[in-house]
Design a protein around this motif. Sequence first.
Motif, PDB file in Angstrom:
ATOM      1  N   GLN A   1      23.732  36.976 -51.315  1.00 33.48           N
ATOM      2  CA  GLN A   1      22.689  37.080 -52.363  1.00 33.48           C
ATOM      3  C   GLN A   1      21.510  36.448 -51.794  1.00 33.48           C
ATOM      4  N   THR A   2      20.555  37.109 -51.142  1.00 30.98           N
ATOM      5  CA  THR A   2      19.401  36.467 -50.497  1.00 30.98           C
ATOM      6  C   THR A   2      17.979  36.954 -51.050  1.00 30.98           C
ATOM      7  N   TYR A   3      17.337  35.851 -51.018  1.00 31.82           N
ATOM      8  CA  TYR A   3      15.854  36.060 -51.607  1.00 31.82           C
ATOM      9  C   TYR A   3      15.076  35.515 -50.267  1.00 31.82           C
ATOM     10  N   LEU A   4      14.376  36.611 -49.670  1.00 33.52           N
ATOM     11  CA  LEU A   4      13.707  36.255 -48.395  1.00 33.52           C
ATOM     12  C   LEU A   4      12.417  36.502 -48.352  1.00 33.52           C
ATOM     13  N   GLY A   5      11.542  35.353 -47.886  1.00 35.60           N
ATOM     14  CA  GLY A   5      10.256  35.591 -48.229  1.00 35.60           C
ATOM     15  C   GLY A   5       9.611  34.253 -47.697  1.00 35.60           C
ATOM     16  N   CYS A   6       8.034  34.236 -47.837  1.00 30.39           N
ATOM     17  CA  CYS A   6       7.326  32.894 -47.280  1.00 30.39           C
ATOM     18  C   CYS A   6       7.034  32.309 -48.577  1.00 30.39           C
ATOM     19  N   MET A   7       7.868  31.211 -48.800  1.00 31.69           N
ATOM     20  CA  MET A   7       7.953  30.473 -50.085  1.00 31.69           C
ATOM     21  C   MET A   7       6.915  29.596 -50.221  1.00 31.69           C
ATOM     22  N   LYS A   8       6.673  29.352 -51.660  1.00 34.25           N
ATOM     23  CA  LYS A   8       5.439  28.641 -52.186  1.00 34.25           C
ATOM     24  C   LYS A   8       5.852  27.902 -53.412  1.00 34.25           C
ATOM     25  N   LYS A   9       5.082  27.083 -53.732  1.00 35.92           N
ATOM     26  CA  LYS A   9       4.859  26.295 -55.190  1.00 35.92           C
ATOM     27  C   LYS A   9       3.278  26.213 -55.217  1.00 35.92           C
ATOM     28  N   GLY A  10       3.096  25.886 -56.631  1.00 40.00           N
ATOM     29  CA  GLY A  10       1.573  25.968 -56.743  1.00 40.00           C
ATOM     30  C   GLY A  10       1.493  25.850 -58.433  1.00 40.00           C
ATOM     31  N   PRO A  11      -0.013  25.324 -58.673  1.00 36.47           N
ATOM     32  CA  PRO A  11      -0.204  25.083 -60.101  1.00 36.47           C
ATOM     33  C   PRO A  11      -0.327  26.487 -60.912  1.00 36.47           C
ATOM     34  N   VAL A  12      -0.018  26.347 -62.163  1.00 37.87           N
ATOM     35  CA  VAL A  12       0.065  27.528 -63.133  1.00 37.87           C
ATOM     36  C   VAL A  12      -1.280  27.775 -63.569  1.00 37.87           C
ATOM     37  N   PHE A  13      -1.958  28.616 -63.598  1.00 38.06           N
ATOM     38  CA  PHE A  13      -3.306  28.691 -63.911  1.00 38.06           C
ATOM     39  C   PHE A  13      -3.311  29.232 -65.684  1.00 38.06           C
ATOM     40  N   THR A  14      -4.239  28.408 -66.172  1.00 46.17           N
ATOM     41  CA  THR A  14      -4.270  28.475 -67.667  1.00 46.17           C
ATOM     42  C   THR A  14      -5.184  28.712 -68.234  1.00 46.17           C
ATOM     43  N   ASP A  15      -6.343  29.162 -67.305  1.00 43.52           N
ATOM     44  CA  ASP A  15      -7.832  29.318 -67.791  1.00 43.52           C
ATOM     45  C   ASP A  15      -7.876  31.029 -67.524  1.00 43.52           C
ATOM     46  N   PRO A  16      -8.016  31.609 -68.676  1.00 42.63           N
ATOM     47  CA  PRO A  16      -8.193  33.205 -68.837  1.00 42.63           C
ATOM     48  C   PRO A  16      -9.289  33.700 -67.847  1.00 42.63           C
ATOM     49  N   LYS A  17     -10.162  32.854 -67.492  1.00 40.48           N
ATOM     50  CA  LYS A  17     -11.333  33.439 -66.741  1.00 40.48           C
ATOM     51  C   LYS A  17     -10.924  33.493 -65.228  1.00 40.48           C
ATOM     52  N   LEU A  18      -9.639  32.920 -64.753  1.00 46.09           N
ATOM     53  CA  LEU A  18      -9.114  32.889 -63.389  1.00 46.09           C
ATOM     54  C   LEU A  18      -8.478  34.325 -63.164  1.00 46.09           C
ATOM     55  N   LYS A  19      -8.487  34.581 -61.882  1.00 43.43           N
ATOM     56  CA  LYS A  19      -7.821  36.038 -61.544  1.00 43.43           C
ATOM     57  C   LYS A  19      -6.323  35.850 -61.768  1.00 43.43           C
ATOM     58  N   TRP A  20      -5.725  34.648 -61.444  1.00 46.58           N
ATOM     59  CA  TRP A  20      -4.251  34.464 -61.743  1.00 46.58           C
ATOM     60  C   TRP A  20      -3.810  33.905 -62.944  1.00 46.58           C
ATOM     61  N   TYR A  21      -4.595  34.113 -63.879  1.00 41.46           N
ATOM     62  CA  TYR A  21      -4.329  33.640 -65.315  1.00 41.46           C
ATOM     63  C   TYR A  21      -2.897  34.036 -65.739  1.00 41.46           C
ATOM     64  N   GLU A  22      -2.052  33.110 -66.264  1.00 45.78           N
ATOM     65  CA  GLU A  22      -0.925  33.455 -66.840  1.00 45.78           C
ATOM     66  C   GLU A  22      -0.680  33.238 -68.192  1.00 45.78           C
ATOM     67  N   PRO A  23      -0.828  34.310 -69.203  1.00 40.35           N
ATOM     68  CA  PRO A  23      -0.634  34.151 -70.433  1.00 40.35           C
ATOM     69  C   PRO A  23       0.534  33.288 -71.161  1.00 40.35           C
ATOM     70  N   LEU A  24       1.538  33.442 -70.321  1.00 38.12           N
ATOM     71  CA  LEU A  24       2.834  32.894 -70.946  1.00 38.12           C
ATOM     72  C   LEU A  24       2.882  31.385 -70.165  1.00 38.12           C
ATOM     73  N   SER A  25       1.930  30.685 -69.741  1.00 39.26           N
ATOM     74  CA  SER A  25       2.013  29.588 -69.154  1.00 39.26           C
ATOM     75  C   SER A  25       2.863  28.602 -69.904  1.00 39.26           C
TER      76      SER A  25
ATOM     77  N   LEU B   1       5.591  28.740 -71.053  1.00 39.83           N
ATOM     78  CA  LEU B   1       7.149  28.804 -70.640  1.00 39.83           C
ATOM     79  C   LEU B   1       7.270  28.164 -69.368  1.00 39.83           C
ATOM     80  N   LEU B   2       6.203  28.015 -68.605  1.00 41.32           N
ATOM     81  CA  LEU B   2       6.344  27.527 -67.184  1.00 41.32           C
ATOM     82  C   LEU B   2       5.907  26.091 -66.963  1.00 41.32           C
ATOM     83  N   GLY B   3       5.102  25.291 -67.723  1.00 37.03           N
ATOM     84  CA  GLY B   3       4.978  24.181 -67.399  1.00 37.03           C
ATOM     85  C   GLY B   3       3.706  24.007 -66.511  1.00 37.03           C
ATOM     86  N   LYS B   4       3.593  22.982 -65.773  1.00 37.47           N
ATOM     87  CA  LYS B   4       2.071  22.799 -65.069  1.00 37.47           C
ATOM     88  C   LYS B   4       2.434  23.299 -63.547  1.00 37.47           C
ATOM     89  N   GLU B   5       3.516  23.658 -63.004  1.00 36.33           N
ATOM     90  CA  GLU B   5       3.748  24.139 -61.689  1.00 36.33           C
ATOM     91  C   GLU B   5       4.803  25.273 -61.571  1.00 36.33           C
TER      92      GLU B   5
END
Length: 345
Positions: free
Chosen positions: A211-235, A237-241
Amino acid sequence: MPSSPKLFYARPSSYSRRSKLMILCSLIGLSGFIFGFVAIARRGFGYDCKYGKPLSVSVTWDKSSTGSTSTRGGVSDEGQKRHKVMGFVGIQTGFGSAGRRRALRQTWFPSDHQGFKRLEESTGLVFRFVIGRTKDASKMSALRKEVSEYDDFLLLDIAEEYSKLPYKTLAFFKAAYALYDCDFYVKADDDIYLRPDRLSLLLAKERPHSQTYLGCMKKGPVFTDPKLKWYEPLSNLLGKEYFLHAYGPIYALSADVVASLVALRNNSFRMFSNEDVTIGSWMLAMNVDHEDSKQLCEVDCTPSSIAVWDIPKCSGLCNPEKKMLELHSRDICSKSSTLPSDGDG
Protein backbone atom coordinates in the motif's frame (compact mmCIF):
# COMPACT_ATOMS: atom_id res chain seq x y z
CA MET A 1 10.01 11.13 -26.71
CA PRO A 2 13.39 9.90 -25.47
CA SER A 3 14.43 6.45 -26.55
CA SER A 4 13.67 3.56 -24.22
CA PRO A 5 13.50 -0.26 -24.36
CA LYS A 6 11.27 -1.48 -27.18
CA LEU A 7 9.53 -4.11 -25.09
CA PHE A 8 8.14 -3.73 -21.59
CA TYR A 9 8.30 -6.71 -19.24
CA ALA A 10 5.80 -6.23 -16.45
CA ARG A 11 6.91 -7.29 -13.02
CA PRO A 12 4.80 -9.93 -11.23
CA SER A 13 1.40 -8.59 -10.30
CA SER A 14 0.75 -7.86 -6.65
CA TYR A 15 -2.83 -9.02 -7.02
CA SER A 16 -1.90 -12.62 -6.30
CA ARG A 17 -0.88 -11.54 -2.82
CA ARG A 18 -4.16 -9.92 -1.95
CA SER A 19 -6.49 -11.57 0.46
CA LYS A 20 -9.86 -12.93 -0.61
CA LEU A 21 -11.45 -10.49 1.80
CA MET A 22 -9.96 -7.49 -0.02
CA ILE A 23 -11.20 -8.82 -3.35
CA LEU A 24 -14.69 -9.37 -1.94
CA CYS A 25 -14.78 -5.87 -0.43
CA SER A 26 -13.62 -4.37 -3.71
CA LEU A 27 -16.35 -6.13 -5.65
CA ILE A 28 -18.97 -4.96 -3.17
CA GLY A 29 -17.67 -1.41 -3.42
CA LEU A 30 -17.60 -1.53 -7.19
CA SER A 31 -21.25 -2.54 -7.25
CA GLY A 32 -21.97 0.74 -5.47
CA PHE A 33 -20.13 2.76 -8.10
CA ILE A 34 -21.84 2.21 -11.43
CA PHE A 35 -19.77 2.69 -14.54
CA GLY A 36 -21.17 2.89 -18.03
CA PHE A 37 -18.33 1.67 -20.21
CA VAL A 38 -19.21 3.00 -23.64
CA ALA A 39 -16.88 2.98 -26.62
CA ILE A 40 -16.94 6.32 -28.39
CA ALA A 41 -19.22 5.95 -31.41
CA ARG A 42 -21.60 8.08 -33.43
CA ARG A 43 -24.68 6.57 -31.84
CA GLY A 44 -23.42 7.08 -28.29
CA PHE A 45 -21.75 10.50 -28.34
CA GLY A 46 -22.40 12.10 -31.69
CA TYR A 47 -19.01 11.74 -33.36
CA ASP A 48 -16.85 9.27 -35.23
CA CYS A 49 -13.45 7.95 -34.27
CA LYS A 50 -11.09 8.14 -37.23
CA TYR A 51 -8.88 5.35 -35.86
CA GLY A 52 -11.44 2.53 -35.97
CA LYS A 53 -11.31 0.87 -32.54
CA PRO A 54 -11.58 3.78 -30.08
CA LEU A 55 -9.45 4.38 -26.99
CA SER A 56 -11.66 7.00 -25.34
CA VAL A 57 -14.41 5.89 -22.98
CA SER A 58 -17.19 7.57 -21.03
CA VAL A 59 -17.74 6.64 -17.39
CA THR A 60 -20.87 7.35 -15.36
CA TRP A 61 -20.67 8.49 -11.74
CA ASP A 62 -23.34 6.96 -9.51
CA LYS A 63 -24.52 9.95 -7.49
CA SER A 64 -26.76 7.83 -5.26
CA SER A 65 -23.73 5.78 -4.14
CA THR A 66 -26.01 2.81 -3.59
CA GLY A 67 -25.85 1.10 -6.94
CA SER A 68 -28.64 -1.18 -8.10
CA THR A 69 -27.31 -2.31 -11.47
CA SER A 70 -25.35 -5.52 -11.65
CA THR A 71 -21.87 -4.86 -12.99
CA ARG A 72 -18.66 -6.81 -13.37
CA GLY A 73 -15.69 -5.01 -11.91
CA GLY A 74 -17.58 -1.74 -12.21
CA VAL A 75 -17.83 -2.02 -15.99
CA SER A 76 -21.00 -2.92 -17.84
CA ASP A 77 -20.91 -6.53 -18.89
CA GLU A 78 -20.32 -6.36 -22.64
CA GLY A 79 -17.42 -8.78 -22.81
CA GLN A 80 -15.02 -6.10 -21.60
CA LYS A 81 -12.06 -7.06 -19.42
CA ARG A 82 -9.74 -4.88 -17.36
CA HIS A 83 -6.68 -4.14 -19.46
CA LYS A 84 -3.45 -5.18 -17.70
CA VAL A 85 -0.68 -2.57 -17.65
CA MET A 86 1.80 -1.48 -15.01
CA GLY A 87 0.28 1.97 -14.60
CA PHE A 88 -2.58 4.19 -15.71
CA VAL A 89 -1.78 7.92 -15.84
CA GLY A 90 -4.77 10.25 -15.88
CA ILE A 91 -3.89 13.76 -17.03
CA GLN A 92 -6.49 15.97 -15.35
CA THR A 93 -7.68 18.68 -17.71
CA GLY A 94 -10.55 21.12 -18.15
CA PHE A 95 -12.59 22.93 -20.77
CA GLY A 96 -10.34 25.98 -20.70
CA SER A 97 -7.19 23.91 -21.26
CA ALA A 98 -7.33 23.10 -24.98
CA GLY A 99 -4.09 25.04 -25.45
CA ARG A 100 -2.35 22.97 -22.77
CA ARG A 101 -3.47 19.73 -24.39
CA ARG A 102 -2.22 21.00 -27.74
CA ALA A 103 1.18 21.77 -26.21
CA LEU A 104 1.32 18.36 -24.52
CA ARG A 105 0.58 16.55 -27.80
CA GLN A 106 3.47 18.45 -29.37
CA THR A 107 5.87 17.32 -26.64
CA TRP A 108 5.79 14.19 -24.45
CA PHE A 109 2.12 13.15 -24.77
CA PRO A 110 1.28 10.89 -27.78
CA SER A 111 -0.80 12.47 -30.55
CA ASP A 112 -2.09 9.30 -32.28
CA HIS A 113 -2.85 5.62 -31.71
CA GLN A 114 0.56 4.43 -32.87
CA GLY A 115 2.19 6.77 -30.39
CA PHE A 116 0.07 5.36 -27.57
CA LYS A 117 0.94 1.82 -28.61
CA ARG A 118 4.67 2.54 -28.69
CA LEU A 119 4.54 4.29 -25.33
CA GLU A 120 2.60 1.47 -23.68
CA GLU A 121 4.98 -1.17 -25.07
CA SER A 122 8.09 0.71 -23.95
CA THR A 123 6.93 1.88 -20.52
CA GLY A 124 3.95 -0.24 -19.49
CA LEU A 125 1.96 2.97 -18.97
CA VAL A 126 -1.36 4.10 -20.45
CA PHE A 127 -2.06 7.84 -20.67
CA ARG A 128 -5.42 9.57 -21.06
CA PHE A 129 -6.76 13.07 -20.56
CA VAL A 130 -9.45 13.07 -17.85
CA ILE A 131 -12.30 15.55 -18.05
CA GLY A 132 -15.83 15.95 -16.69
CA ARG A 133 -18.86 17.58 -18.29
CA THR A 134 -20.38 21.04 -18.52
CA LYS A 135 -23.82 22.47 -19.26
CA ASP A 136 -22.25 24.74 -21.88
CA ALA A 137 -23.33 23.18 -25.19
CA SER A 138 -20.61 24.91 -27.22
CA LYS A 139 -17.87 23.61 -24.95
CA MET A 140 -19.25 20.08 -25.09
CA SER A 141 -19.42 20.32 -28.87
CA ALA A 142 -15.77 21.41 -29.02
CA LEU A 143 -14.82 18.51 -26.74
CA ARG A 144 -16.62 15.99 -28.97
CA LYS A 145 -14.66 17.28 -31.95
CA GLU A 146 -11.38 16.97 -30.04
CA VAL A 147 -12.19 13.43 -28.91
CA SER A 148 -13.05 12.51 -32.50
CA GLU A 149 -9.74 13.96 -33.69
CA TYR A 150 -7.37 12.54 -31.06
CA ASP A 151 -9.30 9.82 -29.18
CA ASP A 152 -7.29 10.18 -25.98
CA PHE A 153 -9.84 10.91 -23.24
CA LEU A 154 -11.42 9.34 -20.19
CA LEU A 155 -14.75 11.17 -19.95
CA LEU A 156 -16.34 11.37 -16.50
CA ASP A 157 -20.03 12.09 -16.07
CA ILE A 158 -19.37 14.56 -13.28
CA ALA A 159 -19.41 18.36 -13.25
CA GLU A 160 -16.08 19.85 -14.35
CA GLU A 161 -15.66 22.55 -11.71
CA TYR A 162 -12.57 23.65 -9.79
CA SER A 163 -14.49 23.47 -6.52
CA LYS A 164 -15.40 19.84 -7.29
CA LEU A 165 -11.87 18.56 -7.91
CA PRO A 166 -11.92 16.17 -4.91
CA TYR A 167 -15.04 14.51 -6.34
CA LYS A 168 -13.51 14.34 -9.81
CA THR A 169 -10.34 12.80 -8.39
CA LEU A 170 -12.28 10.09 -6.56
CA ALA A 171 -14.30 9.40 -9.71
CA PHE A 172 -11.06 9.16 -11.70
CA PHE A 173 -9.44 6.60 -9.40
CA LYS A 174 -12.57 4.46 -9.29
CA ALA A 175 -13.01 4.63 -13.06
CA ALA A 176 -9.37 3.83 -13.76
CA TYR A 177 -9.51 0.85 -11.39
CA ALA A 178 -12.63 -0.49 -13.09
CA LEU A 179 -11.10 -0.21 -16.56
CA TYR A 180 -7.44 -1.10 -15.96
CA ASP A 181 -5.66 -3.75 -13.90
CA CYS A 182 -2.57 -1.83 -12.77
CA ASP A 183 0.11 -1.83 -10.11
CA PHE A 184 -0.18 1.97 -9.83
CA TYR A 185 -2.74 4.64 -10.71
CA VAL A 186 -1.25 8.08 -11.31
CA LYS A 187 -3.01 11.43 -11.10
CA ALA A 188 -1.21 14.22 -12.98
CA ASP A 189 -2.11 17.75 -14.06
CA ASP A 190 -1.96 19.07 -17.62
CA ASP A 191 0.60 21.77 -16.82
CA ILE A 192 3.68 19.70 -15.93
CA TYR A 193 6.51 18.42 -18.13
CA LEU A 194 6.84 14.67 -17.71
CA ARG A 195 9.33 11.95 -18.62
CA PRO A 196 7.19 8.79 -18.99
CA ASP A 197 10.25 6.53 -19.27
CA ARG A 198 11.57 7.63 -15.88
CA LEU A 199 8.12 7.52 -14.30
CA SER A 200 7.90 3.90 -15.46
CA LEU A 201 11.16 3.02 -13.69
CA LEU A 202 10.00 4.69 -10.49
CA LEU A 203 6.73 2.77 -10.47
CA ALA A 204 8.48 -0.52 -11.30
CA LYS A 205 10.66 -0.46 -8.18
CA GLU A 206 10.22 -3.37 -5.80
CA ARG A 207 8.57 -2.21 -2.59
CA PRO A 208 8.13 -4.07 0.71
CA HIS A 209 4.80 -2.33 1.34
CA SER A 210 1.90 -3.14 -1.01
CA GLN A 211 0.00 0.00 0.00
CA THR A 212 1.99 2.94 -1.34
CA TYR A 213 1.22 6.65 -1.59
CA LEU A 214 3.91 8.05 -3.88
CA GLY A 215 4.56 11.73 -4.47
CA CYS A 216 6.56 14.83 -3.62
CA MET A 217 5.56 15.19 0.02
CA LYS A 218 4.99 18.45 1.88
CA LYS A 219 3.56 20.06 4.99
CA GLY A 220 2.37 23.62 5.44
CA PRO A 221 0.04 26.03 7.22
CA VAL A 222 -3.71 25.65 6.95
CA PHE A 223 -5.21 28.72 5.26
CA THR A 224 -8.08 30.14 7.31
CA ASP A 225 -8.55 33.44 5.45
CA PRO A 226 -11.51 33.22 3.00
CA LYS A 227 -9.76 35.75 0.74
CA LEU A 228 -6.86 33.38 0.02
CA LYS A 229 -6.85 30.94 -2.91
CA TRP A 230 -6.18 27.87 -0.78
CA TYR A 231 -8.74 28.74 1.90
CA GLU A 232 -10.02 25.70 3.76
CA PRO A 233 -13.59 26.06 5.15
CA LEU A 234 -13.07 22.97 7.32
CA SER A 235 -9.88 24.32 8.88
CA ASN A 236 -11.27 23.74 12.37
CA LEU A 237 -10.85 19.99 11.75
CA LEU A 238 -7.22 20.32 10.71
CA GLY A 239 -5.47 22.56 13.21
CA LYS A 240 -2.75 25.02 12.24
CA GLU A 241 -0.62 22.78 9.99
CA TYR A 242 -1.46 20.23 7.33
CA PHE A 243 -0.38 16.63 7.77
CA LEU A 244 2.16 15.11 5.38
CA HIS A 245 0.69 14.81 1.89
CA ALA A 246 1.77 14.91 -1.75
CA TYR A 247 1.76 17.99 -3.93
CA GLY A 248 -1.24 17.93 -6.26
CA PRO A 249 0.39 18.18 -9.73
CA ILE A 250 1.40 14.50 -9.70
CA TYR A 251 1.14 11.56 -7.30
CA ALA A 252 0.42 7.83 -7.49
CA LEU A 253 -1.54 5.29 -5.48
CA SER A 254 -0.76 1.58 -5.57
CA ALA A 255 -3.43 -0.91 -6.57
CA ASP A 256 -4.15 -2.02 -3.00
CA VAL A 257 -4.78 1.58 -1.94
CA VAL A 258 -7.16 2.25 -4.83
CA ALA A 259 -8.92 -1.06 -4.16
CA SER A 260 -9.65 0.18 -0.64
CA LEU A 261 -11.09 3.43 -2.02
CA VAL A 262 -13.23 1.49 -4.46
CA ALA A 263 -14.64 -0.63 -1.63
CA LEU A 264 -16.10 2.43 0.12
CA ARG A 265 -19.34 4.20 -0.75
CA ASN A 266 -18.96 7.57 -2.44
CA ASN A 267 -20.76 9.45 0.34
CA SER A 268 -18.48 8.04 3.05
CA PHE A 269 -15.49 10.23 2.10
CA ARG A 270 -14.61 13.51 3.82
CA MET A 271 -14.11 16.15 1.12
CA PHE A 272 -11.90 19.13 1.93
CA SER A 273 -11.68 22.18 -0.30
CA ASN A 274 -8.31 21.24 -1.80
CA GLU A 275 -7.90 18.00 -3.74
CA ASP A 276 -4.35 17.19 -2.60
CA VAL A 277 -5.30 17.69 1.05
CA THR A 278 -8.40 15.54 0.57
CA ILE A 279 -6.39 12.63 -0.84
CA GLY A 280 -3.78 13.09 1.88
CA SER A 281 -6.44 12.87 4.59
CA TRP A 282 -7.68 9.57 3.19
CA MET A 283 -4.12 8.25 3.12
CA LEU A 284 -3.64 9.34 6.74
CA ALA A 285 -6.55 7.10 7.70
CA MET A 286 -5.05 4.11 5.87
CA ASN A 287 -1.99 1.99 6.57
CA VAL A 288 -0.04 3.33 3.59
CA ASP A 289 3.64 3.98 3.09
CA HIS A 290 4.26 7.66 2.30
CA GLU A 291 7.02 7.49 -0.31
CA ASP A 292 8.63 10.88 -0.92
CA SER A 293 10.19 11.42 -4.37
CA LYS A 294 11.65 14.84 -5.15
CA GLN A 295 12.10 13.71 -8.78
CA LEU A 296 8.38 14.45 -9.14
CA CYS A 297 8.73 18.15 -8.30
CA GLU A 298 11.86 19.45 -10.00
CA VAL A 299 11.98 23.12 -11.03
CA ASP A 300 14.15 22.34 -14.06
CA CYS A 301 15.20 19.35 -16.12
CA THR A 302 18.02 17.26 -14.66
CA PRO A 303 19.51 13.85 -15.56
CA SER A 304 17.05 12.25 -13.12
CA SER A 305 13.99 14.55 -13.15
CA ILE A 306 10.62 12.91 -13.78
CA ALA A 307 8.20 15.83 -13.49
CA VAL A 308 9.15 19.48 -13.95
CA TRP A 309 7.02 22.41 -12.83
CA ASP A 310 7.51 25.84 -11.28
CA ILE A 311 7.24 24.96 -7.60
CA PRO A 312 6.37 26.99 -5.49
CA LYS A 313 5.79 29.97 -7.79
CA CYS A 314 2.98 28.20 -9.65
CA SER A 315 0.97 25.04 -8.99
CA GLY A 316 2.29 23.72 -12.31
CA LEU A 317 4.33 25.33 -15.06
CA CYS A 318 3.87 29.08 -15.25
CA ASN A 319 2.52 29.85 -18.73
CA PRO A 320 2.46 26.11 -19.53
CA GLU A 321 1.55 26.39 -23.22
CA LYS A 322 4.80 28.24 -23.89
CA LYS A 323 7.01 26.69 -21.20
CA MET A 324 6.14 23.11 -22.24
CA LEU A 325 7.50 23.69 -25.76
CA GLU A 326 10.58 25.48 -24.45
CA LEU A 327 11.47 22.61 -22.13
CA HIS A 328 10.91 19.99 -24.82
CA SER A 329 13.29 21.78 -27.18
CA ARG A 330 16.15 21.27 -24.70
CA ASP A 331 18.06 18.00 -25.04
CA ILE A 332 18.41 17.54 -21.29
CA CYS A 333 14.62 17.55 -21.01
CA SER A 334 13.58 15.42 -23.98
CA LYS A 335 16.60 13.49 -25.25
CA SER A 336 18.75 12.67 -22.23
CA SER A 337 19.04 9.02 -21.25
CA THR A 338 16.46 7.37 -19.04
CA LEU A 339 19.06 6.62 -16.37
CA PRO A 340 21.73 9.16 -15.34
CA SER A 341 25.17 8.36 -16.72
CA ASP A 342 28.22 8.02 -14.48
CA GLY A 343 29.31 11.51 -15.49
CA ASP A 344 26.07 13.15 -14.33
CA GLY A 345 26.15 14.85 -10.96
